[in-house]
Enzyme design. Structure first.
Site, mmCIF file in Angstrom:
data_model
loop_
_atom_site.group_PDB
_atom_site.id
_atom_site.type_symbol
_atom_site.label_atom_id
_atom_site.label_comp_id
_atom_site.label_asym_id
_atom_site.label_seq_id
_atom_site.Cartn_x
_atom_site.Cartn_y
_atom_site.Cartn_z
ATOM 1 N N HIS A 200 39.916 42.194 38.202
ATOM 2 C CA HIS A 200 40.145 41.636 38.829
ATOM 3 C C HIS A 200 41.862 41.290 39.520
ATOM 4 O O HIS A 200 41.806 40.881 40.886
ATOM 5 C CB HIS A 200 38.516 40.456 39.181
ATOM 6 C CG HIS A 200 37.498 40.917 39.411
ATOM 7 N ND1 HIS A 200 36.745 40.666 38.042
ATOM 8 C CD2 HIS A 200 36.857 42.070 40.578
ATOM 9 C CE1 HIS A 200 35.497 41.948 38.416
ATOM 10 N NE2 HIS A 200 35.930 41.926 39.739
ATOM 11 N N GLU A 444 26.456 50.100 39.386
ATOM 12 C CA GLU A 444 27.355 49.178 38.522
ATOM 13 C C GLU A 444 27.273 49.452 37.334
ATOM 14 O O GLU A 444 27.747 49.175 36.148
ATOM 15 C CB GLU A 444 28.350 48.756 38.911
ATOM 16 C CG GLU A 444 27.428 47.096 39.152
ATOM 17 C CD GLU A 444 28.904 45.728 39.645
ATOM 18 O OE1 GLU A 444 29.601 46.431 39.776
ATOM 19 O OE2 GLU A 444 27.683 45.146 41.050
ATOM 20 N N ASP A 468 32.715 48.494 37.414
ATOM 21 C CA ASP A 468 31.800 48.188 35.917
ATOM 22 C C ASP A 468 30.947 49.225 35.235
ATOM 23 O O ASP A 468 30.846 49.487 34.544
ATOM 24 C CB ASP A 468 30.577 47.270 36.931
ATOM 25 C CG ASP A 468 31.935 45.613 36.469
ATOM 26 O OD1 ASP A 468 31.474 45.096 36.004
ATOM 27 O OD2 ASP A 468 31.258 44.524 37.417
ATOM 28 N N CYS A 515 32.578 51.993 46.455
ATOM 29 C CA CYS A 515 33.622 50.864 46.456
ATOM 30 C C CYS A 515 34.515 50.280 45.253
ATOM 31 O O CYS A 515 35.138 49.547 45.259
ATOM 32 C CB CYS A 515 33.004 49.719 46.834
ATOM 33 S SG CYS A 515 31.897 48.660 45.648
HETATM 34 C C1 PEP Z 1 32.774 47.382 41.047
HETATM 35 O O1 PEP Z 1 32.200 46.591 39.822
HETATM 36 O O2 PEP Z 1 33.070 48.945 40.930
HETATM 37 C C2 PEP Z 1 33.148 46.781 42.131
HETATM 38 C C3 PEP Z 1 33.467 47.590 42.912
HETATM 39 O O3 PEP Z 1 33.215 45.194 42.014
HETATM 40 P P1 PEP Z 1 34.268 44.076 41.402
HETATM 41 O O4 PEP Z 1 35.233 45.104 41.613
HETATM 42 O O5 PEP Z 1 34.420 43.428 41.936
HETATM 43 O O6 PEP Z 1 32.883 44.074 39.688
HETATM 44 MG MG MG Z 2 31.825 44.906 39.443
#
Ligand code: PEP
Ligand code: MG
Length: 583
Positions: A200, A444, A468, A515
């Site tokens: 993140h 995910e 994920d 996403c």
């Molecule tokens: C993901 O896991 O791809 C996602 C978009 O969520 P995050 O990156 O916030 O875990």
């Molecule tokens: Mg995620």
């Protein structure tokens, strides 16, 4: 810059997590600010030491005032945070008692305030009330600030002559909350020893549009404060004390990069349509209302993912319903009619409020623990507050609700029941909201991808979180740079899961978007188009490049080629075919 001629130049290699080039001075972030020296002050110097302590406090007050003035009323979370810290700093326990300690025990100012902090923290930790107990974290933060100020290395104080734009943060590690706090200072880049490409922390750097390199192993040890650095975030390279020729070369590259980026932005109003006239939807992933202008500037046709947890990460407690409502309303109004997909809190793993961070770290495996929707369902009161806030904001524009990290069908059922409860309570209060709000789920977890029918039957739309999904499919911690070489989006197992989810959703006539970070990688755009993906959500700055790729693609040609790719079992072969696809 002149000084760098005298210093040895060397190059470090890490993970390229956010593209672009930054040139500036190293700004080292200390890991152990509270390990202070213990000095005995001669009697004649005691009053001078007291004055040094007072000057440090005065400096911080000034800094806080300037910060408050610069953020104004708009950023309530930051201003509440500043107020709390101001209050703690002004308390005689921290502003007066350390002076007594200096006078009575002849300690240096740093040692005096740390002793006082230890005493206060011990008292706080004995208190049953969780709110008060958590204040010990704030006390530590305030004391760290005082210690930095005393050391003449204030950290947050960039308004006085030091320009964040010329500074490159060098740290061993940065949590997402640290990065959120740095955001206010406009640092030009950051580099760290640890952290993976889809951590993140990396995602935040991309969202902020600043170059970043993570996983450098020992940059924090090798680089000194104020040394000249070049950060090439596109290639994962950091050059320390570059010679003038290299510096000039990178200045040119930097300008070229900026020119290319602004040329791409001209595509803002162009439609994302393939050569054979298939319309693709390009959406933005954002971290809060402050990124809405960025999404619009880059031509986003909506928000595909609002990571709500980021809005409140820099504060010490969970936001209440009203505060959340204001933030969500700001996003939806700012998006001028485009749809906004709001994801419920994804807390409990690496993204935590500072007060919870230590607790989560104690768990042996937080990525597999009580995180995300599991945590929300375990805390019904907080979950109701978020659902009510989202529903209330749905009166101001098109909002969709997104549930993260689904693995079991009953998580959808329980969320829908909680949503019904929130709706009923709002109805009884005669508060208006969108009765038909769509509810989608993030795919995910491999179990959800494989048993996709369970979710297709219950939800209005899906969104694939590849960050994920890859982490859990390949058993690779996305934040751990030591295994980042194994984080392979082209692993046949990953492609099989993606193809399965997308085609199942298409057959069921349920919209599916992606996403995760893969959606913003132009090298993978054609592969995903060929899997029949029609909605892509990514960090805003990536939209123009992906759009350009879409405009140069012909889906009817991609379909058979991609069908062949997803049947391949060797990553190297997949890579080879992908290169042909992109040629
Ligand atoms: C993901 O896991 O791809 C996602 C978009 O969520 P995050 O990156 O916030 O875990
Ligand atoms: Mg995620």
């Amino acid at each position: 810059m002149k000084e760098s001629k005298l210093k040895a130049s060397f190059t470090l290699h890490g993970l390229p997590v956010s593209s672009g080039i930054a040139i500036g001075s190293a700004y080292l972030v200390s890991q152990a600010t509270l390990e202070v020296s213990h000095l005995l002050i001669p009697p004649r110097m005691v009053e001078k030491e007291v004055a040094r302590f007072e000057a440090a406090l005065a400096g911080i007050y000034k800094e806080f005032d300037a910060l408050k003035a610069s953020i104004g009323q708009s950023t309530t979370d930051i201003s509440a945070f500043v107020d709390l810290h101001l209050m703690i700093l002004a308390d005689p326990e921290l502003s007066e008692v350390p002076k007594q300690i200096i006078r009575e025990r002849r300690c240096n100012a740093e040692w005096a305030i740390v002793q006082q902090m230890d005493m206060l923290v011990e008292q706080f930790e004995k208190i049953d009330d969780i709110y008060l107990r958590e204040r010990s974290y704030d006390v530590r933060q305030v004391v760290e600030r005082v210690v930095r100020e005393l050391a003449g290395h204030p950290g947050g104080r960039l308004s006085k002559g030091v320009k964040g734009e010329n500074l490159i943060v060098v740290a061993h590690d940065l949590s997402p909350a640290d990065v959120m706090a740095f955001r206010q200072h406009n640092f030009s880049s950051f580099i760290t020893d640890v952290g993976g490409a889809t951590s993140h922390t990396a995602i935040l750097a991309r969202g902020m549009g600043i170059p970043a390199v993570l996983g450098l192993h020992n940059a924090r040890q090798l680089i000194r404060d104020k040394e000249t650095l070049i950060v090439d975030g596109t290639h994962g390279v950091v050059i320390v004390n570059p010679d003038p020729r290299v510096l000039e070369e990178y200045q040119l590259k930097k300008s070229q990069f900026e020119i290319d980026r602004s040329k791409l932005r001209l595509l803002k109003t162009a439609r994302a349509t393939t050569l054979d006239k298939v319309k693709i939807e390009l959406l933005a992933n954002i971290e809060g209302p402050h990124e809405v202008p960025l999404a619009l500037e880059n031509g986003a046709e909506g928000i595909g993912l609002l990571r709500t947890e980021f809005i409140f990460l820099s504060r010490s407690e969970m936001p209440g319903e009203d505060e959340q409502f204001e933030a969500y309303r700001k996003v939806v109004k700012g998006m001028e009619g485009w749809p906004v997909t709001i994801r419920t809190f994804d807390l409990g793993n690496d993204k935590n409020l500072p007060a919870d961070q230590a607790e989560v770290r104690k768990r042996s495996n937080p990525a597999l623990g009580l995180r995300s929707i599991r945590l929300s369902l375990a805390e019904p009161k907080a979950f109701q507050a978020q659902l009510r806030a989202i529903l209330r904001a749905s009166k101001y524009g098109k909002i969709k609700l997104l549930i993260p990290m689904l693995s079991h069908a009953h998580q959808v059922d329980l969320t829908l029941a909680a949503l019904e409860q929130a709706k009923a309570s709002l109805r009884s209060e005669r508060v208006l909201f969108d009765e038909n709000i769509e509810v989608g789920g993030m795919i995910e977890v491999p179990a959800a991808a494989l048993a996709i029918g369970l979710f297709l039957r219950r939800l209005n739309f899906l969104s694939i979180g590849t960050n994920d999904l890859i982490q859990y499919t390949l058993a690779i911690d996305r934040s751990d740079e030591q295994v980042s070489n194994l984080y392979d989006p082209l692993h046949p197992a990953v492609l099989m899961l993606l193809a399965h989810v997308i085609s199942s959703a298409e057959k069921a006539n349920i919209p599916v978007s992606m996403c995760g970070e893969l959606a913003g990688d132009p090298q993978l755009t054609r592969l995903l188009l060929g899997m029949v993906l029609r909605q892509f959500s990514m960090f805003p700055a990536q939209i123009p490049e992906v759009k350009q790729k879409i405009k140069q693609s012909n889906i009817s040609e991609l379909l058979p080629a991609v069908r062949r790719i997803i049947r391949l079992e060797e990553s190297a072969k997949i890579q080879e075919h992908l290169e042909r696809l992109n040629a």
